[in-house]
Scaffold this motif. Sequence first.
Motif, PDB file in Angstrom:
ATOM      1  N   ILE A   1       1.114  13.296 -16.241  1.00  0.00           N
ATOM      2  CA  ILE A   1       1.366  13.218 -14.805  1.00  0.00           C
ATOM      3  C   ILE A   1       0.117  12.661 -14.133  1.00  0.00           C
ATOM      4  CG2 ILE A   1       1.981  14.489 -12.718  1.00  0.00           C
ATOM      5  CD1 ILE A   1       3.275  16.576 -14.472  1.00  0.00           C
ATOM      6  N   ILE A   2       0.321  11.715 -13.244  1.00  0.00           N
ATOM      7  CA  ILE A   2      -0.789  11.068 -12.542  1.00  0.00           C
ATOM      8  C   ILE A   2      -0.615  11.307 -11.053  1.00  0.00           C
ATOM      9  CG2 ILE A   2      -2.013   8.893 -12.141  1.00  0.00           C
ATOM     10  CD1 ILE A   2      -0.666   7.887 -14.765  1.00  0.00           C
ATOM     11  N   LEU A   3      -1.649  11.801 -10.423  1.00  0.00           N
ATOM     12  CA  LEU A   3      -1.661  12.012  -8.973  1.00  0.00           C
ATOM     13  C   LEU A   3      -2.739  11.120  -8.378  1.00  0.00           C
ATOM     14  CD1 LEU A   3      -1.452  15.927  -8.869  1.00  0.00           C
ATOM     15  CD2 LEU A   3       0.438  14.281  -8.812  1.00  0.00           C
ATOM     16  N   ALA A   4      -2.436  10.494  -7.248  1.00  0.00           N
ATOM     17  CA  ALA A   4      -3.413   9.612  -6.597  1.00  0.00           C
ATOM     18  C   ALA A   4      -3.275   9.731  -5.092  1.00  0.00           C
ATOM     19  CB  ALA A   4      -3.219   8.167  -7.043  1.00  0.00           C
ATOM     20  N   ASP A   5      -4.400   9.602  -4.426  1.00  0.00           N
ATOM     21  CA  ASP A   5      -4.388   9.681  -2.972  1.00  0.00           C
ATOM     22  C   ASP A   5      -3.775   8.435  -2.349  1.00  0.00           C
ATOM     23  OD1 ASP A   5      -5.398  10.926  -0.383  1.00  0.00           O
ATOM     24  OD2 ASP A   5      -6.387   8.952  -0.352  1.00  0.00           O
ATOM     25  N   SER A   6      -4.031   7.274  -2.942  1.00  0.00           N
ATOM     26  CA  SER A   6      -3.479   6.013  -2.427  1.00  0.00           C
ATOM     27  C   SER A   6      -3.405   5.019  -3.571  1.00  0.00           C
ATOM     28  CB  SER A   6      -4.341   5.456  -1.288  1.00  0.00           C
ATOM     29  OG  SER A   6      -5.670   5.234  -1.738  1.00  0.00           O
TER      30      SER A   6
ATOM     31  N   SER B   1       0.844  -1.198   0.000  1.00  0.00           N
ATOM     32  CA  SER B   1       0.000   0.000   0.000  1.00  0.00           C
ATOM     33  C   SER B   1       0.873   1.240   0.000  1.00  0.00           C
ATOM     34  CB  SER B   1      -0.917   0.010   1.219  1.00  0.00           C
ATOM     35  OG  SER B   1      -1.716  -1.165   1.252  1.00  0.00           O
ATOM     36  N   LEU B   2       0.503   2.199  -0.864  1.00  0.00           N
ATOM     37  CA  LEU B   2       1.229   3.459  -0.993  1.00  0.00           C
ATOM     38  C   LEU B   2       0.259   4.609  -0.812  1.00  0.00           C
ATOM     39  CD1 LEU B   2       3.299   2.586  -4.211  1.00  0.00           C
ATOM     40  CD2 LEU B   2       4.036   2.323  -1.847  1.00  0.00           C
ATOM     41  N   GLY B   3       0.754   5.763  -0.375  1.00  0.00           N
ATOM     42  CA  GLY B   3      -0.079   6.938  -0.199  1.00  0.00           C
ATOM     43  C   GLY B   3       0.563   8.168  -0.819  1.00  0.00           C
ATOM     44  N   ASP B   4      -0.289   9.099  -1.280  1.00  0.00           N
ATOM     45  CA  ASP B   4       0.165  10.361  -1.881  1.00  0.00           C
ATOM     46  C   ASP B   4       1.159  10.068  -3.009  1.00  0.00           C
ATOM     47  OD1 ASP B   4       0.498  13.005  -2.426  1.00  0.00           O
ATOM     48  OD2 ASP B   4       1.631  13.462  -0.598  1.00  0.00           O
ATOM     49  N   LEU B   5       0.592   9.528  -4.096  1.00  0.00           N
ATOM     50  CA  LEU B   5       1.426   8.986  -5.175  1.00  0.00           C
ATOM     51  C   LEU B   5       1.519   9.974  -6.331  1.00  0.00           C
ATOM     52  CD1 LEU B   5       2.774   6.121  -5.554  1.00  0.00           C
ATOM     53  CD2 LEU B   5       0.887   5.624  -7.122  1.00  0.00           C
ATOM     54  N   ILE B   6       2.725  10.033  -6.957  1.00  0.00           N
ATOM     55  CA  ILE B   6       2.968  10.833  -8.163  1.00  0.00           C
ATOM     56  C   ILE B   6       3.646   9.932  -9.182  1.00  0.00           C
ATOM     57  CG2 ILE B   6       4.075  12.858  -9.154  1.00  0.00           C
ATOM     58  CD1 ILE B   6       4.135  14.093  -6.394  1.00  0.00           C
ATOM     59  N   ILE B   7       3.086   9.883 -10.405  1.00  0.00           N
ATOM     60  CA  ILE B   7       3.655   9.062 -11.479  1.00  0.00           C
ATOM     61  C   ILE B   7       3.880   9.952 -12.694  1.00  0.00           C
ATOM     62  CG2 ILE B   7       3.353   7.069 -12.987  1.00  0.00           C
ATOM     63  CD1 ILE B   7       1.536   5.849 -10.895  1.00  0.00           C
ATOM     64  N   TYR B   8       5.116   9.998 -13.182  1.00  0.00           N
ATOM     65  CA  TYR B   8       5.452  10.706 -14.416  1.00  0.00           C
ATOM     66  C   TYR B   8       5.591   9.673 -15.535  1.00  0.00           C
ATOM     67  CZ  TYR B   8       6.491  14.967 -11.820  1.00  0.00           C
ATOM     68  OH  TYR B   8       6.404  16.098 -11.029  1.00  0.00           O
ATOM     69  N   ASN B   9       4.776   9.862 -16.560  1.00  0.00           N
ATOM     70  CA  ASN B   9       4.802   8.954 -17.705  1.00  0.00           C
ATOM     71  C   ASN B   9       5.546   9.610 -18.858  1.00  0.00           C
ATOM     72  OD1 ASN B   9       4.365   7.146 -19.751  1.00  0.00           O
ATOM     73  ND2 ASN B   9       2.126   7.311 -19.757  1.00  0.00           N
ATOM     74  N   HIS B  10       6.754   9.113 -19.150  1.00  0.00           N
ATOM     75  CA  HIS B  10       7.512   9.613 -20.308  1.00  0.00           C
ATOM     76  C   HIS B  10       7.901   8.452 -21.212  1.00  0.00           C
ATOM     77  CE1 HIS B  10      10.929   8.349 -17.762  1.00  0.00           C
ATOM     78  NE2 HIS B  10      10.350   9.062 -16.810  1.00  0.00           N
ATOM     79  N   SER B  11       6.974   7.478 -21.330  1.00  0.00           N
ATOM     80  CA  SER B  11       7.234   6.306 -22.154  1.00  0.00           C
ATOM     81  C   SER B  11       7.259   6.628 -23.638  1.00  0.00           C
ATOM     82  CB  SER B  11       6.181   5.231 -21.874  1.00  0.00           C
ATOM     83  OG  SER B  11       4.870   5.739 -22.120  1.00  0.00           O
ATOM     84  N   ASP B  12       6.594   7.723 -24.046  1.00  0.00           N
ATOM     85  CA  ASP B  12       6.610   8.092 -25.458  1.00  0.00           C
ATOM     86  C   ASP B  12       7.862   8.859 -25.843  1.00  0.00           C
ATOM     87  OD1 ASP B  12       6.114  10.334 -24.024  1.00  0.00           O
ATOM     88  OD2 ASP B  12       4.279  10.907 -25.083  1.00  0.00           O
TER      89      ASP B  12
ATOM     90  N   SER C   1      -2.551  15.496 -18.832  1.00  0.00           N
ATOM     91  CA  SER C   1      -1.836  15.116 -20.052  1.00  0.00           C
ATOM     92  C   SER C   1      -1.799  16.279 -21.013  1.00  0.00           C
ATOM     93  CB  SER C   1      -2.496  13.899 -20.719  1.00  0.00           C
ATOM     94  OG  SER C   1      -3.842  14.192 -21.059  1.00  0.00           O
ATOM     95  N   GLU C   2      -0.755  16.298 -21.815  1.00  0.00           N
ATOM     96  CA  GLU C   2      -0.553  17.369 -22.800  1.00  0.00           C
ATOM     97  C   GLU C   2      -0.328  16.715 -24.151  1.00  0.00           C
ATOM     98  OE1 GLU C   2       2.554  21.074 -23.683  1.00  0.00           O
ATOM     99  OE2 GLU C   2       2.670  19.919 -21.826  1.00  0.00           O
ATOM    100  N   GLU C   3      -1.167  17.102 -25.120  1.00  0.00           N
ATOM    101  CA  GLU C   3      -1.068  16.554 -26.465  1.00  0.00           C
ATOM    102  C   GLU C   3      -0.126  17.398 -27.312  1.00  0.00           C
ATOM    103  OE1 GLU C   3      -4.946  16.308 -28.074  1.00  0.00           O
ATOM    104  OE2 GLU C   3      -5.720  14.937 -26.509  1.00  0.00           O
ATOM    105  N   ASP C   4       0.376  16.799 -28.389  1.00  0.00           N
ATOM    106  CA  ASP C   4       1.268  17.523 -29.294  1.00  0.00           C
ATOM    107  C   ASP C   4       0.501  18.607 -30.039  1.00  0.00           C
ATOM    108  OD1 ASP C   4       3.310  15.893 -28.538  1.00  0.00           O
ATOM    109  OD2 ASP C   4       3.054  14.483 -30.199  1.00  0.00           O
ATOM    110  N   ALA C   5       1.144  19.727 -30.213  1.00  0.00           N
ATOM    111  CA  ALA C   5       0.522  20.822 -30.965  1.00  0.00           C
ATOM    112  C   ALA C   5       0.414  20.449 -32.437  1.00  0.00           C
ATOM    113  CB  ALA C   5       1.345  22.096 -30.806  1.00  0.00           C
TER     114      ALA C   5
END
Length: 538
Positions: A188-193, A170-181, A216-220
Amino acid sequence: MKKIDKLILKSFIGPFLITFFVVVFILLTQYMLKYFDDFVGKDLGFSVFAELIGYFSINMTPIAFPLAVLLSSLMTFGNLGEHFELTAIKSAGISLVRVLRPLFVFVVFLSAFVYYSNNFIVPKANLEAYSLLYDIKQKKPSIDIKEGAFYGGIPGYSIKANKKYDDDESLGDLIIYNHSDKKGNTEIILADSALMYTILGDKYLVMELFDGKTYSEEDAKKPNKPANYTRNIFQHSKFVFSLASFEMERTDKELFSSNRLMKNEIELRNDVDSLKNDVVKSKRTIYRYTPRFFNMHMQEVEDIKPQTVVLWEELQKDTTKVKSDSADKKDEKLNNTDIESAKMVRNGSSKAKNKDSTNKEQIEPTPYNTITSYDSALVAKADSVYAKRNRGNNNLVDKPRFAKNRLKGENRRIDQREYYVRSYGLEANSKLSQAVACIVMFLIGAPLGAIIKKGGLGFPVIVSILFFIVSYVINTTGIKLGRAGDVNEIWAVWASNLILLPFGLFFLRQARNDSRLFETDYYAVKIAKVFKFFKREK
C-alpha cells in the motif's frame, strides 16, 4: 455531343454531386450516432475517426445514389422549367424524351458503376469498417481518475485520489494498492500529492509521488509464522505504469469475412447453394435417423420422404456414383438391421402374447384417441418391467424423449439454415436492385421536375423525401417479410422498383403532354366544371 446535351449534363452534374455528398453526410451522421457511446473517452485520435468515417461513407452509397439521382434530376428540370429554358427547347422542336436522353445514358452508366461498387467496393469497405468498429469497442477508455473513487483500469493496481485539481494532472491525498503479484493487497502506498503524465508516445504513465509512505508485507518463510512487515518513508518517488492494455489492437479481418455484408454476389450465391445442400442433408439425416427410434411403425420412411430429399439423392447418385454405392450399402445394412430388430421385437411380442393367452384371457387394447388420463402406478409398473428386460435404469419415456430432443435439434438447425438462405439471397439480389433503383428514381424525378417547374431546395426536396420514404418503407417491409419466409426473395427486394416504376412512366407521359398536374388553377377549373355539370342537371 451537341450543345443541348452539354447544357443538360452541366446542369445535372453540379446538383448531383452536391446532393450526393449531403445525403451521405446525413445518413452517415444518423448511423454513427448509434455508436457514439463506444467512442467517448477512448482517445482514438483523428486518424482512426477519419478511417472509420471514410469506410462507413462508402457503406452509405447504395442508399445515397438513388436518392441523389432523384433529388438532382428534380432540381435540374425544375430549374430549367422555372427559367423557361425547357419551354424554349420544346419550342425549337426538341421533344422532352430527346432532352432526357443524355441524362438517361449517364444514369445507366452510373447504375453500372453502382452495381460494381455494391459488388466489390462496398463489401471490402464493410469488412474494414466493422472490424475497426469491433476493435474500437474492445479498446479500454483512457485513464480517468475521479475524485474520491477507486480507479482499477491499470492492471494490478487500484488508485484513489481524494483530491483532483483542475489541470487533470495533479492529485492530492493519494492511495495506491499494488496487487500485481496476485497475492492480495500486499503493498500500500500513501502520498500527500502526485503529478502524473505520459511518456514515449503515451505508452507509459509516470506518477511522481511526494511526501508519502510505503507499507509492504513479505511472504512468511514458514507456515503459521507471521510475515515480515516493512514501512518506508519517502519525499519523492516515481512509479511507471505500462499502458499497453489501453492500446487498440487490430483483430484479424478474416474473422469477419463470413458475414453476408462482406461478400459479393457470386460468393453469396455460392453460400446459398451450400446452405441449401446442408438443409437437404439435414432433412435426409432426419428420415434416416427416425426408424431407429420408431422401428415398429416407420420402416417404410420412403413414403414420407420430402421431394427435395429424393431429388437430392438422385443428383448425388448421378454425380458421385462410387460414394453413393458405398452409402447405399451402408443404408441397406442399417435398414436390414432395423428390420431384423423389428422382427425380433414383433416375434418376441407375439410369443409373449401367446404365452399370456394360455394363462388368462386376452385384453383388447384401448384406442389411443380415447385415453384421457393415465394411471401412474401402472406406468411405474411398466417402467420397472421395461428396466428389468433391458437390464438398465431406463424407463419407457427415455427413448421417445431422446428422439424428440434429437429431432427438435435437427429441426432447429434446419430453420436456422433456411433463415440464412433467405438472408443471403436477399443480400445477393439487392446488389442489382439498388443499382436499378437509380434508373427508376431518374424516371420519377426528371419528368416530375419538368411538370412542377420549381427548382432550388424547397418543393423538390419535399417531393424527393416523400418518394424516398415510400421506397424505403416498401424495401424494409419486403426484406422483413423475405427473411421470415412470407415473401419470395426476388419479390421482396424488387417490390420497391416494381411499384415505383409505373409512377415514373406516368409522370413521363404527363410531362410529354405538358400536363399541369401540380398547378392549383388547373384543379380549380376542373372543380368548377364539375359543379357546373351538377347545376345543369338540376
